[in-house]
Design an enzyme around this catalytic site. Sequence first.
Site, short mmCIF file in Angstrom:
data_model
loop_
_atom_site.label_atom_id
_atom_site.label_comp_id
_atom_site.label_asym_id
_atom_site.label_seq_id
_atom_site.Cartn_x
_atom_site.Cartn_y
_atom_site.Cartn_z
N ASN A 1 -7.58 1.63 9.83
CA ASN A 1 -6.29 1.85 10.51
C ASN A 1 -6.56 1.77 12.00
OD1 ASN A 1 -5.26 2.43 8.01
ND2 ASN A 1 -4.71 4.56 8.45
N HIS B 1 -2.97 10.74 0.68
CA HIS B 1 -2.49 10.47 2.05
C HIS B 1 -1.88 11.78 2.60
CE1 HIS B 1 -1.10 7.07 4.87
NE2 HIS B 1 -0.78 8.20 5.49
N TYR C 1 -4.56 1.32 15.85
CA TYR C 1 -3.31 1.25 16.59
C TYR C 1 -3.51 1.01 18.07
CZ TYR C 1 -0.79 2.98 12.51
OH TYR C 1 -0.23 3.10 11.26
N GLU D 1 -3.74 -0.37 8.15
CA GLU D 1 -2.56 -0.01 8.95
C GLU D 1 -2.70 -0.60 10.34
OE1 GLU D 1 -1.39 4.13 9.34
OE2 GLU D 1 -1.90 4.50 7.24
N GLU E 1 -7.55 8.47 6.44
CA GLU E 1 -7.86 9.06 7.75
C GLU E 1 -8.31 10.52 7.70
OE1 GLU E 1 -4.91 8.62 10.75
OE2 GLU E 1 -4.81 6.45 10.60
N ARG F 1 0.85 -1.18 0.00
CA ARG F 1 0.00 0.00 0.00
C ARG F 1 0.89 1.24 0.00
NH1 ARG F 1 -2.76 2.87 4.85
NH2 ARG F 1 -3.79 4.51 3.65
C1 NOJ Z 1 -1.69 6.83 10.43
C2 NOJ Z 1 -1.17 7.49 9.19
O1 NOJ Z 1 -1.95 7.09 8.10
C3 NOJ Z 1 0.29 7.23 8.91
O2 NOJ Z 1 0.71 8.11 7.91
C4 NOJ Z 1 1.09 7.39 10.20
O3 NOJ Z 1 2.47 7.28 9.97
C5 NOJ Z 1 0.61 6.35 11.18
N1 NOJ Z 1 -0.78 6.60 11.49
C6 NOJ Z 1 1.38 6.32 12.49
O4 NOJ Z 1 1.18 7.51 13.17
#
Ligand code: NOJ
Length: 479
Positions: free
Chosen positions: A313, A128, A315, A380, A173, A83
């Site tokens: 995405n 992006h 985290y 992600e 995002e 990606r």
């Molecule tokens: C989301 C973002 O899409 C990406 O560009 C970024 O590096 C990561 N989060 C980590 O913060």
Amino acid sequence: MRAHCDKDWPFPKDFIIGSASSAYQIEGGWNTSGKGENNWDWYTHNKPWLIADGSNGDVACDSFYKYKEDVAILKDIGFDFYRFSISWSRIFPTGFSNETSKEGIQYYHDLIDELRSKGIEPFVTIYHWDHPQILEKMGGWVNELMVDFFTDFARLVFQEFGPKVRYFATINEPSFFCFGGYGGAVTAPAWNLTLNAEYLCMHNALKAHAKAYHMYDEEFRSTQNGKIGIVLTCQYFFGQDKNDTVTPDIAFQYDCGWTAHPIFSKLGDYPKIMRKRIDENSRIQGWPRSRLPTFTQKEIEYIRGTADYFGLNHYTSHIAVPVKRGTGEVWENDRGFHQAVDPKWPVSAASWLMMVPEGFGNILRRITKEYGNLPIYVTENGYADHGSLNDHERLKYYYAYLKEMLVAINDGCNVKGYTAWSFLDDFEWRGGYTTLFGIVHVDFNDPGRKRTYKKSAKWYKDLLKCRKLIPVHNYTNNN
Ligand code: NOJ
């Protein structure tokens, strides 16, 4: 060392695994190939104090020149797809569609051809976060004309690259750059027009996404046959009190639903709770209309259903803590809750990122419950440290998160793909080069930007051979 594939944790048969990057974070070559200035060039050059180490993406990983080496590494690790995103100002140097850069376009053809020649599927994010600075001067995402400018850019991307691309994501995002860049000051353009510009930004981003989706549907789908979606960031929220299911739900709607509800829900439009609270708060402040803009019924229909998959995405997680409302006041940033953390959660090098694997399974189940069974691609997921080759914490994170994902798949979540963020150590926006997510280390002091596998890259290489999870302890000693 032989890999110990864990027979209890296989990936489903048609499941695809890849890694990711974005143009500004890795390409460098900021003023070559006729590329115009973009918002991130301008921001890092003019406000370097807003970046942790005052750095920028002028050279970054130099992937504009080193893409063949990158693809060779992706191939060696064994990823199914890669990606990456397209730099808008590399394609439209003046910012507008009446002038294109042949060299810029050629770069992406070369990258895509190189990937395909190695059997790696390109997964293209159209936008992006980097757009031509001239568009930013005109108001960026707060200007409704951005919808048309974005559509012009997306059209060129489909025309040029669509015949060779099966996966497109329109926008990465939107809630992050709307909230952090227009409403706040943690990312470009740092307008800091809180509780105002972020809502306008999202309104336009949703329209832009929908317009690009319809364009693909009407003009390109029949010949290109790809999938097109959007990439959203969704955390998981736990309640402070175990019996409180209401506050985590409200937090989900503000965080994820703000973008997801208009596109993925049955009814479309913004989540009801946002409508109610922001309308009320605006009234209290004496606004003649709500700060949250309104879609017409026609627009609601136009935006609803514009995705072939849900790009997620994810985290980290937080605890949603309800805040009592005082009379006549704007309620905790329009939200009525604030986010807290559990001190037991391990914190990564990026202070916002805690390791909470169970949150990943929970958010997958939550999205499935809320929006149905559309395929989910995890676009992600990853962990930040300071760049060590022995990236033990990252390995622990990946193992635990992937396990949670496999449990969620067993529970019926329609997850079709997973993307490790990030492929290379790269320019981490406001974190500069201080917090690094790569599974491959990049030496930023070396003009050649030497790439070296971290333990996590070796682990992925073995995992991709097994197609099963692999316990990480063999990778965590110093061999
Ligand atoms: C989301 C973002 O899409 C990406 O560009 C970024 O590096 C990561 N989060 C980590 O913060």
